[in-house]
Scaffold this motif. Structure first.
Motif, PDB file in Angstrom:
ATOM      1  N   TRP A   7      33.816  29.986  44.825  1.00  0.00           N
ATOM      2  CA  TRP A   7      35.025  30.152  44.031  1.00  0.00           C
ATOM      3  C   TRP A   7      34.687  30.772  42.688  1.00  0.00           C
ATOM      4  O   TRP A   7      33.730  30.372  42.021  1.00  0.00           O
ATOM      5  N   GLU A   8      35.469  31.750  42.270  1.00  0.00           N
ATOM      6  CA  GLU A   8      35.297  32.380  40.977  1.00  0.00           C
ATOM      7  C   GLU A   8      36.646  32.409  40.257  1.00  0.00           C
ATOM      8  O   GLU A   8      37.675  32.733  40.867  1.00  0.00           O
ATOM      9  N   PRO A   9      36.669  32.076  38.961  1.00  0.00           N
ATOM     10  CA  PRO A   9      37.928  32.165  38.223  1.00  0.00           C
ATOM     11  C   PRO A   9      38.392  33.612  38.131  1.00  0.00           C
ATOM     12  O   PRO A   9      37.579  34.540  38.060  1.00  0.00           O
ATOM     13  N   HIS A  10      39.694  33.813  38.131  1.00  0.00           N
ATOM     14  CA  HIS A  10      40.239  35.160  38.051  1.00  0.00           C
ATOM     15  C   HIS A  10      41.602  35.101  37.370  1.00  0.00           C
ATOM     16  O   HIS A  10      42.238  34.039  37.308  1.00  0.00           O
ATOM     17  N   THR A  11      42.031  36.220  36.843  1.00  0.00           N
ATOM     18  CA  THR A  11      43.319  36.303  36.160  1.00  0.00           C
ATOM     19  C   THR A  11      44.397  36.731  37.139  1.00  0.00           C
ATOM     20  O   THR A  11      44.214  37.668  37.914  1.00  0.00           O
ATOM     21  N   PHE A  68      47.079  24.481  48.484  1.00  0.00           N
ATOM     22  CA  PHE A  68      45.648  24.286  48.705  1.00  0.00           C
ATOM     23  C   PHE A  68      44.856  24.767  47.494  1.00  0.00           C
ATOM     24  O   PHE A  68      45.155  25.813  46.910  1.00  0.00           O
ATOM     25  N   ARG A  69      43.849  23.983  47.121  1.00  0.00           N
ATOM     26  CA  ARG A  69      42.972  24.385  46.027  1.00  0.00           C
ATOM     27  C   ARG A  69      41.922  25.367  46.534  1.00  0.00           C
ATOM     28  O   ARG A  69      41.587  25.376  47.708  1.00  0.00           O
ATOM     29  N   GLY A  70      41.414  26.159  45.612  1.00  0.00           N
ATOM     30  CA  GLY A  70      40.381  27.113  45.986  1.00  0.00           C
ATOM     31  C   GLY A  70      40.812  28.551  45.829  1.00  0.00           C
ATOM     32  O   GLY A  70      40.022  29.460  46.057  1.00  0.00           O
ATOM     33  N   SER A  71      42.084  28.768  45.425  1.00  0.00           N
ATOM     34  CA  SER A  71      42.544  30.121  45.129  1.00  0.00           C
ATOM     35  C   SER A  71      42.572  30.274  43.615  1.00  0.00           C
ATOM     36  O   SER A  71      41.549  30.580  43.009  1.00  0.00           O
ATOM     37  N   PHE A  72      43.733  30.026  42.981  1.00  0.00           N
ATOM     38  CA  PHE A  72      43.764  30.089  41.519  1.00  0.00           C
ATOM     39  C   PHE A  72      42.989  28.923  40.911  1.00  0.00           C
ATOM     40  O   PHE A  72      42.137  29.100  40.041  1.00  0.00           O
ATOM     41  N   LEU A  73      43.280  27.698  41.378  1.00  0.00           N
ATOM     42  CA  LEU A  73      42.567  26.518  40.893  1.00  0.00           C
ATOM     43  C   LEU A  73      41.333  26.266  41.747  1.00  0.00           C
ATOM     44  O   LEU A  73      41.314  26.596  42.934  1.00  0.00           O
TER      45      LEU A  73
END
Length: 292
Positions: A7-11, A68-73
């Motif tokens: 997972w990587e943070p993204h805008t 589901f978590r793992g996209s934005f969060l």
């Protein structure tokens, strides 16, 4: 961080409408005698939380009702999710019906171990740009993920008795100079969930809230408590809010008694929500308002 290797943070950037429908829904929920903000009217403080609803597709919802978590969060595995607070500055004005640009990102993810066990703190950052392209709202939110009750000795206060689950009427009732009663019932929580596109089951599904996440009853939304505190300032009809900080220290459960108390400060006003037992023993939410 362990478990987040993929997972990587993204805008996330989107163009969205400040929807008059949820704004009218929140005004009906508060039912406090103030005019309903309509298209073209200034959006009250923090009402972008309802004016920008984000409904996830049903196929994207997890067991708790959240996407589901793992996209934005990040893909945090801890079951409890708490809206812990944040801050916001209001450099411009948003109006109901405006089409605005939203830029959102995850600023940090921190894992800690405390008296209540393991927890993960996620800080998100959001900027809302007015139609002319200028930043109108710059906001940070703190989300805390925790273990379920019973895994770390966590003890929550007792829920309200069933008799307190009768219709509460308007949730904010004036109780004297700088004081209001804050009243909740299951219908109020359901209506706020709908207005904010919040499917988290702890707010409307008693068996899930008590049997899966280990709460003693339905949980009052952190954003609802914060908005109620800000609404007392709007009821007072004083200066425009230029910035605020808010913090939810402990949950309030549906039907429990609570007081909203405003105290003037050199830069504005501090408003506190005090649950049963006051700030030392029960629910406690604080909003510090800076005024123009």
């Amino acid at each position: 961080m362990a478990g987040f290797s993929d997972w990587e943070p993204h805008t996330v950037v989107s163009t969205e409408l400040l929807d008059p429908g949820p704004v009218a829904a929140l005004a009906a929920l508060f039912d406090d005698g103030l005019p309903v903000p309509g298209p073209g009217d200034p959006l009250p403080t923090l009402w972008h939380w309802v004016a920008l609803p984000r409904w996830a597709p049903s196929s994207r919802l997890s067991i708790d009702g959240h996407p589901f978590r793992g996209s934005f969060l990040p893909p945090v595995e801890l079951p409890r999710r708490m809206f812990a607070g944040g801050s916001a500055t209001f450099d411009g004005e948003l109006r109901v019906g405006d089409e605005i640009r939203r830029e959102a990102s995850v600023e940090s993810v921190t894992e800690k171990h405390g008296r209540s066990g393991r927890l993960v703190i996620v800080v998100t950052s959001t900027t809302l740009l007015a139609p002319d392209g200028t930043p109108a709202v710059i906001e940070k939110q703190n989300i805390i993920y925790r273990e379920a009750a019973g895994t770390s000795g966590d003890q929550s206060p007792s829920p309200a008795e069933p008799a307190a689950m009768t219709p509460a009427g308007p949730p904010i009732v004036h109780a004297g100079d700088g004081r209001w009663e804050f009243r909740t019932d299951p219908t109020l929580l359901m209506r706020f969930s709908a207005a904010t596109a919040n499917a988290h089951r702890i707010h409307y599904d008693w068996p899930y809230a008590t049997g899966v996440e280990g709460y003693p009853g339905l949980v009052v939304h952190g954003p609802l408590m914060t908005l109620a505190l800000a609404e007392t300032h709007r009821l007072a009809g004083t200066s425009r809010v230029t910035a605020l900080a808010h913090r939810n220290s402990a949950p309030l459960f549906c039907g429990q008694s609570a007081q909203l108390v405003a105290t003037p400060t050199p830069s504005g006003t501090t408003v506190e929500l005090l649950g049963p037992g006051g700030s030392d023993a029960g629910a406690h939410t604080t909003v510090e308002l800076e005024l123009a």
